[in-house]
Write a protein that holds these residues in place. Structure first.
Motif, PDB file in Angstrom:
ATOM      1  N   SER A  39       0.841  -1.195   0.000  1.00  0.00           N
ATOM      2  CA  SER A  39       0.000   0.000   0.000  1.00  0.00           C
ATOM      3  C   SER A  39       0.880   1.249   0.000  1.00  0.00           C
ATOM      4  N   GLU A  40       0.260   2.401  -0.283  1.00  0.00           N
ATOM      5  CA  GLU A  40       1.008   3.659  -0.239  1.00  0.00           C
ATOM      6  C   GLU A  40       1.637   3.863   1.136  1.00  0.00           C
TER       7      GLU A  40
ATOM      8  N   ARG B 119       3.876  10.525   1.149  1.00  0.00           N
ATOM      9  CA  ARG B 119       2.775   9.790   0.510  1.00  0.00           C
ATOM     10  C   ARG B 119       2.640  10.159  -0.974  1.00  0.00           C
ATOM     11  N   GLU B 120       2.816  11.421  -1.319  1.00  0.00           N
ATOM     12  CA  GLU B 120       2.703  11.839  -2.726  1.00  0.00           C
ATOM     13  C   GLU B 120       3.769  11.152  -3.583  1.00  0.00           C
TER      14      GLU B 120
ATOM     15  N   ARG C 293       2.535   7.661  -4.111  1.00  0.00           N
ATOM     16  CA  ARG C 293       1.369   7.742  -5.006  1.00  0.00           C
ATOM     17  C   ARG C 293       1.819   7.950  -6.457  1.00  0.00           C
ATOM     18  N   ARG C 294       2.823   8.795  -6.649  1.00  0.00           N
ATOM     19  CA  ARG C 294       3.336   9.075  -7.987  1.00  0.00           C
ATOM     20  C   ARG C 294       3.957   7.817  -8.600  1.00  0.00           C
TER      21      ARG C 294
ATOM     22  N   ARG D 118       1.209   5.559  -9.690  1.00  0.00           N
ATOM     23  CA  ARG D 118       0.555   6.119 -10.876  1.00  0.00           C
ATOM     24  C   ARG D 118       1.374   5.863 -12.138  1.00  0.00           C
TER      25      ARG D 118
ATOM     26  N   THR E  47      -5.021  -1.187 -10.764  1.00  0.00           N
ATOM     27  CA  THR E  47      -5.570  -0.795  -9.471  1.00  0.00           C
ATOM     28  C   THR E  47      -7.054  -1.111  -9.441  1.00  0.00           C
TER      29      THR E  47
END
Length: 74
Positions: free
Chosen positions: A24-25, A36-37, A40-41, A44, A54
């Motif tokens: 998970s993130e 976290r970003e 997340r990046r 993505r 996802t």
């Protein structure tokens, strides 16, 4: 980006197999000491490349069929 490189290496090496859930993130943040970003990046980018899929609300998984890498002359 170390998260992206780490996940890519784990997938290529078979540590993370097709259909297997990726961390998970939150787990990626803790494991790599990133925001976290950043995690997340990385997720993505892998999703956009077709490396992972996802399922919203369930998590991200290694794609059953990995995209072919571009030929050197392309």
């Amino acid at each position: 980006m170390r998260v992206l490189e780490s996940l890519t290496a784990d997938i290529k090496a078979g540590v993370l197999k097709p259909g297997e859930r990726i961390p998970s993130e939150s787990e990626l943040c803790e494991r790599h000491g990133v925001a976290r970003e950043t995690a997340r990046r990385a997720v993505r980018v892998l999703r956009e490349r077709g490396v992972i899929v996802t399922e919203w609300g369930r998590g991200s998984y290694v794609a059953e069929q990995q995209p072919k890498e571009a030929a050197p002359n392309e």
